[in-house]
Motif scaffolding. Structure first.
Motif, PDB file in Angstrom:
ATOM      1  N   TYR A  17       0.961  -1.199  -0.027  1.00  0.00           N
ATOM      2  CA  TYR A  17      -0.047   0.047  -0.001  1.00  0.00           C
ATOM      3  C   TYR A  17       0.768   1.180   0.044  1.00  0.00           C
ATOM      4  CZ  TYR A  17      -2.901   3.853   1.275  1.00  0.00           C
ATOM      5  OH  TYR A  17      -3.596   5.144   1.405  1.00  0.00           O
ATOM      6  N   ARG A  29      -6.788   4.774 -12.384  1.00  0.00           N
ATOM      7  CA  ARG A  29      -6.934   4.112 -10.939  1.00  0.00           C
ATOM      8  C   ARG A  29      -6.540   2.706 -10.968  1.00  0.00           C
ATOM      9  NH1 ARG A  29     -13.131   3.672 -11.125  1.00  0.00           N
ATOM     10  NH2 ARG A  29     -12.987   2.666  -9.103  1.00  0.00           N
ATOM     11  N   GLU A  31      -5.534  -1.138  -8.512  1.00  0.00           N
ATOM     12  CA  GLU A  31      -5.962  -1.864  -7.342  1.00  0.00           C
ATOM     13  C   GLU A  31      -4.566  -2.609  -7.137  1.00  0.00           C
ATOM     14  OE1 GLU A  31     -10.538  -2.670  -7.191  1.00  0.00           O
ATOM     15  OE2 GLU A  31      -9.620  -4.066  -8.287  1.00  0.00           O
ATOM     16  N   LEU A  74     -12.200   5.173  -3.798  1.00  0.00           N
ATOM     17  CA  LEU A  74     -12.021   5.049  -2.583  1.00  0.00           C
ATOM     18  C   LEU A  74     -11.102   3.873  -1.966  1.00  0.00           C
ATOM     19  CD1 LEU A  74     -12.427   6.652   0.374  1.00  0.00           C
ATOM     20  CD2 LEU A  74     -14.270   4.728   0.690  1.00  0.00           C
ATOM     21  N   ASP A  75      -9.909   3.942  -1.522  1.00  0.00           N
ATOM     22  CA  ASP A  75      -8.991   2.748  -1.287  1.00  0.00           C
ATOM     23  C   ASP A  75      -9.799   1.740   0.012  1.00  0.00           C
ATOM     24  OD1 ASP A  75      -7.256   3.121  -3.179  1.00  0.00           O
ATOM     25  OD2 ASP A  75      -5.888   4.200  -2.060  1.00  0.00           O
ATOM     26  N   VAL A  76      -9.862   0.616  -0.302  1.00  0.00           N
ATOM     27  CA  VAL A  76     -10.177  -0.155   0.532  1.00  0.00           C
ATOM     28  C   VAL A  76      -9.169  -1.062   0.965  1.00  0.00           C
ATOM     29  CG1 VAL A  76     -11.672  -2.207   1.293  1.00  0.00           C
ATOM     30  CG2 VAL A  76     -12.464  -0.153   0.161  1.00  0.00           C
ATOM     31  N   VAL A  83      -5.326  -4.197  -1.811  1.00  0.00           N
ATOM     32  CA  VAL A  83      -6.115  -2.837  -1.781  1.00  0.00           C
ATOM     33  C   VAL A  83      -6.970  -2.776  -3.117  1.00  0.00           C
ATOM     34  CG1 VAL A  83      -6.111  -0.212  -1.932  1.00  0.00           C
ATOM     35  CG2 VAL A  83      -4.084  -1.742  -0.903  1.00  0.00           C
ATOM     36  N   GLN A  85     -10.760  -1.048  -4.946  1.00  0.00           N
ATOM     37  CA  GLN A  85     -11.835   0.275  -5.000  1.00  0.00           C
ATOM     38  C   GLN A  85     -13.325  -0.342  -5.549  1.00  0.00           C
ATOM     39  OE1 GLN A  85     -10.442   3.723  -6.949  1.00  0.00           O
ATOM     40  NE2 GLN A  85      -8.370   3.535  -6.235  1.00  0.00           N
ATOM     41  N   ILE A  99     -12.326   3.928   9.223  1.00  0.00           N
ATOM     42  CA  ILE A  99     -12.438   4.915   8.004  1.00  0.00           C
ATOM     43  C   ILE A  99     -11.305   5.903   8.655  1.00  0.00           C
ATOM     44  CG2 ILE A  99     -13.630   6.743   6.964  1.00  0.00           C
ATOM     45  CD1 ILE A  99     -16.092   5.172   7.464  1.00  0.00           C
ATOM     46  N   ARG A 102      -6.755   8.134   4.574  1.00  0.00           N
ATOM     47  CA  ARG A 102      -6.011   7.220   3.492  1.00  0.00           C
ATOM     48  C   ARG A 102      -7.160   6.431   2.862  1.00  0.00           C
ATOM     49  NH1 ARG A 102      -1.494   2.734   5.397  1.00  0.00           N
ATOM     50  NH2 ARG A 102      -3.255   1.366   6.570  1.00  0.00           N
ATOM     51  N   GLY A 103      -8.235   6.028   3.326  1.00  0.00           N
ATOM     52  CA  GLY A 103      -9.235   5.063   3.015  1.00  0.00           C
ATOM     53  C   GLY A 103      -9.909   4.490   4.181  1.00  0.00           C
ATOM     54  N   ASN A 105      -9.758   1.007   6.404  1.00  0.00           N
ATOM     55  CA  ASN A 105      -8.707  -0.011   6.673  1.00  0.00           C
ATOM     56  C   ASN A 105      -9.435  -1.568   7.236  1.00  0.00           C
ATOM     57  OD1 ASN A 105      -6.219   1.936   6.485  1.00  0.00           O
ATOM     58  ND2 ASN A 105      -7.616   2.937   7.800  1.00  0.00           N
TER      59      ASN A 105
END
Length: 198
Positions: A17, A29, A31, A74-76, A83, A85, A99, A102-103, A105
């Motif tokens: 990440y 974008r 992942e 949004l990064d998950v 990671v 989206q 939350i 950075r996204g 977690n």
């Protein structure tokens, strides 16, 4: 740390990440899939975006007192090397601590992916396995071509297909009992005629 380009990072393994967060912003974008940096599909189609907005409006109208609803990009961050989206996510208010700036977690309560011809395999196979592995309670795959919604619930470390919704059948969720709308309701609410979009 020197910012690296996609071309530089894609040669590294595993990509973490931190590496991804510090890469050169090229407008695309990405992942991270099991430590591999992946370029996401082309920009979403108009029907994808219109459906996404309508789903968010319905979820927000009925669930805003219990859930936080967020839409891509949004990064998950499921792990340092995983990671994603998703198109839409729901997080119960009691878990708002996952939350950050950075996204997100950690595992979500509910994830929605609106599929496309480019993402169909990724959504139905790869992401389904990943979301189950990391403990996402419920996973929806929305098909904007057939106007169906596949609903999966987590059982141990795999998903069980609970229902395929279409037409006027109300969508119900054990994860988020506040949800109640139908695919036909979504279609009727689109501001552009369907024949113009398909």
């Amino acid at each position: 740390m020197k910012k690296k380009t996609y071309e530089e990072l894609v040669k590294e393994s595993p990509v973490t990440y931190e590496m991804y967060a510090n890469m050169v912003d090229d407008g695309n974008r990405y992942e991270i899939s099991d430590g591999v940096l992946e370029l996401m599909s082309p920009s979403p189609t108009s029907i994808h975006q219109l459906l996404s907005v309508q789903i968010v409006l319905r979820l927000d109208a009925s669930c805003r007192n219990e859930f936080i609803i967020l839409a891509a990009p949004l990064d998950v961050i499921l792990s340092d090397t995983e990671v994603r989206q998703p198109d839409l996510v729901m997080i119960h208010m009691s878990r708002a601590h996952i939350i950050s700036n950075r996204g997100i977690n950690g595992a979500l309560d509910l994830v929605v992916e609106i599929t496309s011809k480019h993402s169909l395999k990724r959504d139905k196979l790869t992401k389904r396995k990943v979301y189950a592995k990391y403990g996402v309670h419920e996973y929806w795959i929305v098909d904007p071509f057939n106007f169906t919604l596949e609903q999966y619930e987590l059982r141990e470390h795999y998903y069980e297909l609970i229902e395929v919704y279409s037409g006027e059948k109300p969508i119900r969720s054990r994860t988020a009992p506040c949800i109640s709308f139908s695919m036909d309701e979504l279609v009727r609410s689109l501001p552009v005629p369907l024949d113009q979009l398909t």
